[in-house]
Design a protein around this motif. Sequence first.
Motif, mmCIF file in Angstrom:
data_model
loop_
_atom_site.group_PDB
_atom_site.id
_atom_site.type_symbol
_atom_site.label_atom_id
_atom_site.label_comp_id
_atom_site.label_asym_id
_atom_site.label_seq_id
_atom_site.Cartn_x
_atom_site.Cartn_y
_atom_site.Cartn_z
ATOM 1 N N UNK A 31 99.877 -63.321 13.215
ATOM 2 C CA UNK A 31 100.821 -62.614 14.090
ATOM 3 C C UNK A 31 100.859 -61.111 13.831
ATOM 4 N N UNK A 32 100.420 -60.652 12.667
ATOM 5 C CA UNK A 32 100.590 -59.223 12.364
ATOM 6 C C UNK A 32 99.736 -58.336 13.267
ATOM 7 N N UNK A 33 98.582 -58.845 13.667
ATOM 8 C CA UNK A 33 97.784 -58.103 14.650
ATOM 9 C C UNK A 33 96.856 -57.068 14.043
ATOM 10 N N UNK A 34 96.327 -56.181 14.889
ATOM 11 C CA UNK A 34 95.255 -55.266 14.475
ATOM 12 C C UNK A 34 95.708 -54.161 13.520
ATOM 13 N N UNK A 35 97.028 -54.046 13.259
ATOM 14 C CA UNK A 35 97.456 -53.036 12.281
ATOM 15 C C UNK A 35 97.091 -53.437 10.857
ATOM 16 N N UNK A 36 96.770 -54.743 10.680
ATOM 17 C CA UNK A 36 96.434 -55.190 9.334
ATOM 18 C C UNK A 36 94.951 -54.942 9.057
ATOM 19 N N UNK A 37 94.677 -54.288 7.937
ATOM 20 C CA UNK A 37 93.286 -54.022 7.552
ATOM 21 C C UNK A 37 92.770 -55.213 6.761
ATOM 22 N N UNK A 38 91.866 -55.953 7.371
ATOM 23 C CA UNK A 38 91.355 -57.181 6.777
ATOM 24 C C UNK A 38 90.040 -56.891 6.061
ATOM 25 N N UNK A 39 89.901 -57.488 4.893
ATOM 26 C CA UNK A 39 88.769 -57.173 4.018
ATOM 27 C C UNK A 39 88.182 -58.500 3.535
ATOM 28 N N UNK A 40 86.867 -58.550 3.356
ATOM 29 C CA UNK A 40 86.251 -59.741 2.767
ATOM 30 C C UNK A 40 85.616 -59.343 1.446
ATOM 31 N N UNK A 41 85.878 -60.099 0.384
ATOM 32 C CA UNK A 41 85.278 -59.725 -0.899
ATOM 33 C C UNK A 41 83.886 -60.352 -1.031
ATOM 34 N N UNK A 42 83.217 -60.161 -2.160
ATOM 35 C CA UNK A 42 81.814 -60.573 -2.311
ATOM 36 C C UNK A 42 81.639 -62.086 -2.296
ATOM 37 N N UNK A 43 82.765 -62.809 -2.562
ATOM 38 C CA UNK A 43 82.694 -64.273 -2.514
ATOM 39 C C UNK A 43 83.148 -64.800 -1.158
ATOM 40 N N UNK A 44 83.211 -63.875 -0.185
ATOM 41 C CA UNK A 44 83.600 -64.269 1.163
ATOM 42 C C UNK A 44 85.058 -64.690 1.275
ATOM 43 N N UNK A 77 122.485 -43.987 10.151
ATOM 44 C CA UNK A 77 122.158 -45.418 10.142
ATOM 45 C C UNK A 77 122.325 -46.006 11.540
ATOM 46 N N UNK A 78 121.236 -46.504 12.098
ATOM 47 C CA UNK A 78 121.292 -47.050 13.451
ATOM 48 C C UNK A 78 121.034 -48.546 13.444
ATOM 49 N N UNK A 79 121.750 -49.238 14.298
ATOM 50 C CA UNK A 79 121.458 -50.652 14.567
ATOM 51 C C UNK A 79 120.007 -50.753 14.979
ATOM 52 N N UNK A 80 119.252 -51.686 14.410
ATOM 53 C CA UNK A 80 117.828 -51.721 14.735
ATOM 54 C C UNK A 80 117.365 -53.103 15.139
ATOM 55 N N UNK A 81 116.317 -53.108 15.945
ATOM 56 C CA UNK A 81 115.578 -54.350 16.189
ATOM 57 C C UNK A 81 114.842 -54.640 14.895
ATOM 58 N N UNK A 82 114.569 -55.896 14.599
ATOM 59 C CA UNK A 82 113.972 -56.139 13.289
ATOM 60 C C UNK A 82 112.447 -56.172 13.299
ATOM 61 N N UNK A 83 111.807 -56.186 14.456
ATOM 62 C CA UNK A 83 110.347 -56.041 14.522
ATOM 63 C C UNK A 83 109.612 -57.192 13.867
ATOM 64 N N UNK A 84 108.344 -56.963 13.461
ATOM 65 C CA UNK A 84 107.522 -58.054 12.957
ATOM 66 C C UNK A 84 108.037 -58.676 11.667
ATOM 67 N N UNK A 85 108.921 -57.975 10.940
ATOM 68 C CA UNK A 85 109.430 -58.553 9.698
ATOM 69 C C UNK A 85 110.506 -59.601 10.015
ATOM 70 N N UNK A 86 111.149 -59.472 11.140
ATOM 71 C CA UNK A 86 112.041 -60.529 11.624
ATOM 72 C C UNK A 86 113.425 -60.515 11.024
#
Length: 437
Positions: A88-101, A194-203
């Motif tokens: 669900x986090x989407x393309x903002x997450x930098x995904x990495x694969x290590x040498x053991x895949x 301090x503003x009332x906020x939507x909670x976004x992806x953290x929920x």
Amino acid sequence: MRLSQYFLPTLKETPSEARIASHRLMLRAGMIRQSSAGIYSWLPLGFRVMKKIEQIVREEQDAIGAHEMLMPTIQPADLWHESGRYDSYGPEMLRITDRHDRDMLYGPTNEEQITEIFRDAVKSYRDLPRHLYHIQWKFRDEVRPRFGVMRGREFLMKDAYSFDLDFEGAKTTYNKQFVAYLKTFKRMGLTAIPMQAESGPIGGDMSHEFVVLAATGESEVACHKDFIDMDLNKWDLDPDGDLTTVVSGLTENYAATDERRDPEIEKALGDDLVVARGIEVGHIFYFGNKYSAAMGAIVTGPDGEDVTVEMGSYGIGVSRLVGGIIEASHDDNGIIWPQSVAPFQAGLINLKPGDSACDGAADDLYQKLIDAGVDVLMDDREGRAGVKFADMDLIGLPWQVVVGPKGLKDGIVEVKNRATGERQEVTPEDAVKNLAA
Ligand code: ATP
Ligand code: MG
């Protein structure tokens, strides 16, 4: 520090890529250099400011009983599968694969990581509450990194996490963070609304964003005018006292983001309504058992029953604040640092290096300031006075002390207040006394 030996690559020209004052000034003042889009190196002057900010944040977290730790930047994808956020986090997450895949990621935040640590260690209500934080680099692959360190891809965040047995406990912890945030930003010379906020992806349910007013801010704030020059002294902010009164007193006063503007309330505020732009510098969330339920953070309660713990998380944009403070405090000539975060307290300008009277007096003053506990940067470079004055205004140290041949004949130096521009001619002894005070 002697400027002749310091790494301070200031720029005369305004870099064309910088659209807002803080970005321009941070580049020109030799505080940062871009590595790639949204990724920066922090040069010595910028690094000093960031460390000052970090230390204020740390002291206020410690003061409410949160304990500092350090989690890694690189996390295993498995943890994020457990919470369901890997997908669900989407393309903002930098995904990495290590040498053991193995799938890894550069953490955009640490809820999963801290929940794993907590659930493996804490099994009984007797060990609650727990309140932890770290100050660590995050990576979010922002679609449009911009405004320098304000919306970077790699950025430094303070993120705290709390674990409580029940809602009442979680709310008490939330209120402590709320008040710690007000104090933290105030110490940096900022008024954060301090503003009332939507909670976004953290929920979650209960959430506030803290916004510093600035014309170039990305969010819109609507609030009661009392927020603008909020007087914290009016409130009893003892973290162990009754903070419900403080938090509700402040939040019942209207403050909303673009998404949450309420025409009725606004109409009722009449002339007391302020609509302005602002920069989000902090965000606090209560999110109940969202992660604890998904990841099994369960303790044995007082009656032997299983209790899924109540959690919250609390972020501050430490690197963003460096830019945010500059947005709030600069003029046409450069930065104006609030004392509490200034990279040095004073700049000492030797107008005529090579002149034995000037060198002698400047060196002497330099040593006396250091002995008096004043952090001083001495411009001992050869060169034109105009360049030295301009550089000193640009880097924005709160005080400037100018040592020149003319003044020295009368036994005086000039002390300038960067914020007000006020100048005073005083003896070197008085300069030391005034700056030490
Ligand atoms: P924004 O709405 O600005 O994108 P966010 O709501 O995604 O921020 P949080 O998850 O609440 O951010 O992160 C906590 C704090 O980290 C924010 O209040 C902000 O000060 C800082 N922060 C978030 N994203 C960035 C970024 N890209 N660059 C610098 N600081 C950031
Ligand atoms: Mg936010």
